[in-house]
Design an enzyme around this catalytic site. Structure first.
Site, PDB file in Angstrom:
ATOM      1  N   ASP A 401       0.818  -1.211   0.000  1.00  0.00           N
ATOM      2  CA  ASP A 401       0.000   0.000   0.000  1.00  0.00           C
ATOM      3  C   ASP A 401       0.856   1.268   0.000  1.00  0.00           C
ATOM      4  OD1 ASP A 401      -2.316   1.460   0.012  1.00  0.00           O
ATOM      5  OD2 ASP A 401      -2.953   0.881   2.030  1.00  0.00           O
ATOM      6  N   GLU A 404       2.606   7.334  -1.892  1.00  0.00           N
ATOM      7  CA  GLU A 404       2.337   8.674  -2.403  1.00  0.00           C
ATOM      8  C   GLU A 404       2.757   9.785  -1.432  1.00  0.00           C
ATOM      9  OE1 GLU A 404      -1.204   5.875  -3.196  1.00  0.00           O
ATOM     10  OE2 GLU A 404       0.036   6.487  -1.480  1.00  0.00           O
ATOM     11  N   ASP A 468      -8.943   3.581  -3.150  1.00  0.00           N
ATOM     12  CA  ASP A 468      -9.981   3.598  -2.119  1.00  0.00           C
ATOM     13  C   ASP A 468     -11.252   4.300  -2.609  1.00  0.00           C
ATOM     14  OD1 ASP A 468      -7.996   2.460  -0.619  1.00  0.00           O
ATOM     15  OD2 ASP A 468      -7.563   4.259   0.545  1.00  0.00           O
TER      16      ASP A 468
END
Length: 678
Positions: A401, A404, A468
């Site tokens: 995950d 960023e 998401d």
């Protein structure tokens, strides 16, 4: 100057005229410079960058703008002149154009490329809102996409007020400064700095780069499939998906050890199960956002509380052919056990002005950011965490995950500018995961999935997921965006994509409905990997094992997914050989039909299946486009439909799915109705 043929076609060269010059590749004119319409503009930048939990506000106030019209040839190069002095140099090599600002302090470049009137443009990495980018502007900066992503909605406005978290149509985990045109030309900005793809002017495409020197690559082909293949050659190609991932659904549950018992209910309901994904394997923490994970990636005390004997459980399920998947990201919580070990090893990015780890607020807890510009850190994370804590314990896959959140105000070990390192961080993160997998000899067997990316991530990341999404049908952040995400990412060399079945983000009263969960199953069954997620607030939302009806629905569509495995395997082999994505926009197979260029609510699953998911709340019919010149057969009714536009029934449980009657897999497709009806 003579031009020669290189590996990617005819090399670039300049061709001068009385009123200007052109940049030419074969018969294609890529750049058309005149005194009244300069091809390059430069300026000095004055940036303002602010980050709040992965959401960025980036502004600029450039000064001293120069649009040099005059030019002179200098050997094989072109110099652009302002008041008779050279201010910009253009040079070619192979399929690349390099632009260099010659004025001291100038660090902004705008490249103007001619556009074909009425043409379409795609690319930009993974875009959620629009497949055809025409008429809009797209900053290239990896970040949180935001919640809602539509400034006209109450949800987006509320999230903007909570840390700039609402997003916009262009915010994405995975930007890439590459675009394709309907002239079957691809343009790639080969820099990691902040950039913008601007298609607001119908007469030209503008690429803005925050750098004093920039390189651009051009690739051309006779059609879109060949062009996508060339882009895949350029950026790297993924291996075939492992056989086990095609054999059924991966069920995401995060209730600790009871997740294993809950999975038994899915099995008893007749679901085809490939794996159990427990992102909470290393522990959890509760926050106002919802249930978050404890970012300390090992089997420690917190893990033991939730999974008393995890390794034994993993081994037992592996004997039944069910893989166990986990979760990891490139940050370590300050209150975890691994933080001190990483700090002692010098593995964190450092704070400005002091030799201490730079801490980032991830929402009520702080973390150190791993510095992947250090070889020692890349090796440590791959071996110490992914290798020993995960692969060696039998974990067969994981969500890799984030990626960023690299701030722009820290210090990196290699001395690089964080503004240029920021977009590269997801690529480095992917390389660390791929390195760990290769180090255990499990490439093509272990499977990790990522949401963050940038140019070059394709060479390392075997599977994208769309991030998401909200648990709703909203236009810019709901179920439909995962189709656009897969199609856009596939055009720049990412063969495999999927999404959280059921969505993820539940905030401000937005919760799942039975209709959403059922419609998402219908979509997920026709993706390379089918994987569910409980979302950020599991107790407030319906789950697939909340009711017998939802459980039966998930089981049915998991069997459909598994039934398609022989077909998907052929698509995986094709992807490994050619780079073609499994989920394809209609124009990829039918490029001579401009009316298909902007279609983003249906797709081809390989060349022989057409999938038109229902992505509007309350809809029981939808309009579909059947391309080509031969009939398509409805999977559930066996009725044949002529090519063209149709409005057909689409009740829950029977989304529009069609196949070619003459397909080599026609018998397999004809069996789908029977599988669904069991």
């Amino acid at each position: 100057m003579p031009h020669r043929r290189g590996l990617l076609g005819v090399d670039l060269h300049f061709r001068c005229r009385e009123d200007g010059f052109e940049l030419v590749m074969g018969a294609r004119v890529l750049l058309n410079h005149t005194d009244s319409c300069p091809s390059v503009v430069i300026a000095r930048g004055a940036p303002l960058v602010e980050m709040v939990r992965g959401n960025f506000r980036i502004e600029d106030s450039p000064t001293g703008q120069i649009a040099p019209g005059a030019f002179r040839r200098a050997g094989d190069e072109i110099e652009l002149l302002d008041a008779r002095r050279p201010v910009v140099r253009l040079s070619c090599s192979g399929n690349s154009l390099r632009i260099t600002c010659l004025e001291p302090g100038y660090d902004r470049i705008w490249l103007h490329l001619p556009a074909t009137p009425g043409g379409a443009v795609w690319g930009g990495g993974e875009q959620m809102s629009y497949l055809d980018l025409t008429g809009r502007r797209y900053p290239m900066w990896t970040s949180e996409p935001g919640v809602g992503r539509d400034k006209s909605t109450e949800l987006t406005r509320a999230m903007d007020a909570e840390g700039m978290a609402g997003g916009n149509y262009w915010t994405t985990n995975y930007p890439q400064p590459t675009f394709l045109t309907s002239d079957w030309l691809a343009v790639h900005c080969a820099e990691s700095a902040y950039s913008v793809l601007d298609f607001t002017d119908p007469s030209r495409h503008v690429v803005e780069v925050w750098r004093g020197e920039a390189r651009f690559e051009f690739l051309a082909a006779d059609g879109p499939k060949e062009l996508v293949g060339r882009l895949s050659d350029r950026f790297g190609r993924q291996p075939e998906l492992p056989e086990w991932a095609l054999a059924g659904a991966i069920v995401g549950l995060k209730s600790g050890d009871s997740s294993f018992d809950r999975l038994e209910r899915f099995i008893d309901a007749g679901a085809a199960i490939a794996g159990l994904w427990c992102e909470d394997w290393a522990g959890i923490r509760e926050t106002s956002f919802g249930r978050r994970l404890f970012w300390d990636w090992h089997l420690g005390a917190r893990s033991a509380e939730r999974f008393p004997d995890l390794e034994t459980r993993i081994a037992e399920f592996a004997q039944r052919g069910i893989r166990f998947l986990a979760y990891v990201n490139p940050y370590l919580a300050v209150d975890g056990e691994l933080f001190a070990e990483a700090a002692a090893g010098g593995h964190f990015c450092l704070a400005p002005g002091r030799d201490e780890p730079h801490l980032v607020d991830f929402g009520e807890f702080d973390c150190g950011v791993l510095d992947f510009t250090r070889e020692a850190t890349r090796a440590w994370f791959a071996e110490r965490i992914i290798g020993r804590e995960m692969l060696d314990r039998g974990i067969a896959g994981w969500m890799a995950d984030f990626g960023e959140y690299l701030p722009t105000d820290l210090r990196l070990a290699d001395g690089s500018d964080p503004m240029e390192a920021h977009n590269l961080y997801p690529v480095q993160w992917a390389e660390v995961n791929a390195r760990a997998v290769a180090g255990r000899g499990k490439t093509g067997e272990a499977l990790f999935l990522m949401r963050a990316g940038f140019s070059g991530v394709q060479a390392h990341c075997p599977l994208l997921w769309a991030g998401d999404q909200c648990v709703d049908f909203s236009r810019h952040d709901g179920i439909g965006t995962v189709i656009t995400a897969a199609l856009s990412a596939g055009l720049v060399g990412n063969a495999y994509s999927h999404a959280d079945c059921g969505g993820y983000t539940s905030l401000h009263g937005h919760i799942r409905t039975e209709e959403l969960l059922m419609r998402w199953c219908e979509l997920a069954a026709f993706a390379p990997v089918m994987r569910s997620h409980e979302g950020n607030r599991p107790e407030e939302n319906l789950q697939y094992d909340s009711t017998p009806g939802l459980l039966a629905c998930f089981a049915r569509w998991s069997r459909v997914h598994a039934h398609l495995a022989p077909y998907v395997r052929t698509l995986c082999r094709e992807a490994a050989q050619t780079g073609l994505p499994l989920q394809r926009p209609l124009f990829l197979e039918y490029p001579d039909h401009p009316e298909l260029f902007a279609v983003q609510d249906q797709y081809l699953y390989g060349p022989e299946l057409l999938v038109a998911p229902v992505i509007e709340e309350g809809a029981d019919r939808r309009e579909i486009v059947l391309p080509g010149d031969a009939p398509w057969r409805h999977c559930w009714t066996a009725e044949d439909f002529a090519p063209g536009t149709h409005t057909i029934a689409a009740p829950i449980g029977a989304p529009p799915v069609f196949y070619r009657p003459g397909s080599t897999h026609a018998a397999l497709f004809a069996g789908l109705a029977g599988v669904l009806g069991k």
